[in-house]
Structure formats: C-alpha cells, structure tokens
Design a protein around this motif. Structure first.
Motif, mmCIF file in Angstrom:
data_model
loop_
_atom_site.group_PDB
_atom_site.id
_atom_site.type_symbol
_atom_site.label_atom_id
_atom_site.label_comp_id
_atom_site.label_asym_id
_atom_site.label_seq_id
_atom_site.Cartn_x
_atom_site.Cartn_y
_atom_site.Cartn_z
ATOM 1 N N LYS A 1 -4.794 8.467 4.381
ATOM 2 C CA LYS A 1 -3.663 9.377 4.574
ATOM 3 C C LYS A 1 -2.412 8.610 4.992
ATOM 4 O O LYS A 1 -1.301 8.948 4.608
ATOM 5 C CB LYS A 1 -3.989 10.445 5.617
ATOM 6 N N TYR A 2 -2.588 7.561 5.797
ATOM 7 C CA TYR A 2 -1.478 6.728 6.242
ATOM 8 C C TYR A 2 -0.806 6.062 5.040
ATOM 9 O O TYR A 2 0.418 6.054 4.928
ATOM 10 C CB TYR A 2 -2.000 5.692 7.237
ATOM 11 N N TYR B 1 -8.177 8.639 7.700
ATOM 12 C CA TYR B 1 -6.813 8.551 8.216
ATOM 13 C C TYR B 1 -6.081 7.312 7.704
ATOM 14 O O TYR B 1 -4.867 7.328 7.545
ATOM 15 C CB TYR B 1 -6.805 8.605 9.745
ATOM 16 N N SER C 1 3.970 1.464 6.515
ATOM 17 C CA SER C 1 3.255 2.208 5.475
ATOM 18 C C SER C 1 4.010 2.175 4.146
ATOM 19 O O SER C 1 3.410 1.999 3.082
ATOM 20 C CB SER C 1 3.044 3.651 5.925
ATOM 21 N N LEU D 1 5.667 2.503 12.261
ATOM 22 C CA LEU D 1 4.453 2.716 11.473
ATOM 23 C C LEU D 1 4.775 3.257 10.089
ATOM 24 O O LEU D 1 4.137 2.886 9.096
ATOM 25 C CB LEU D 1 3.503 3.663 12.209
#
Length: 71
Positions: free
Chosen positions: A46-47, A43, A16, A12
């Motif tokens: 934020k990711y 979120y 990102s 992940l």
C-alpha cells in the motif's frame, strides 16, 4: 509534536514517490515475498501504491504545465 509527525509523513511520501519512479523507469521493486509478516507485506504494498499515485499525479500536473515539455 504534530509538526514533527507531518514532517515525517511528508518525508515518507517523498521516499515512496521516489521508489515508484525507480520502479517505473527501471523495473526494480522491493521483493515483499521475502517478508514473513503478512500485515507488513500488505502495508508495504500500500505504501508503494501511494507513491505510484503521487508519481502519476505529478507527471500529469507537470505535463499540463507550460514550463515543462517532453523530449
């Protein structure tokens, strides 16, 4: 179990960072305004911020290395 969670977390983070590089080089970014859920929007943002931080850190580390040079 923990190894699989770490593997998914690293994957992940790499995705990102890739999305941050695409945003930085092309200006294309996901449109979070289309997401109805405010928590998911938060979120998601934020990711992508995590990816931007990773991208900036990687560029700084590689530019100070003797193995890479700017064209």
């Amino acid at each position: 179990m923990i190894g699989k969670a770490v593997h998914i977390g690293v994957d992940l983070a790499i995705v990102s960072a890739f999305l941050a590089a695409v945003k930085r080089n092309t200006g294309l970014a996901p449109d979070f305004n289309q997401i109805q859920n405010e928590t998911a929007r938060y979120y998601g943002s934020k990711y992508l911020d995590l990816g931007e931080s990773m991208f900036d850190y990687s560029v700084a580390a590689l530019s100070s290395s003797g193995y890479f040079k700017r064209k």
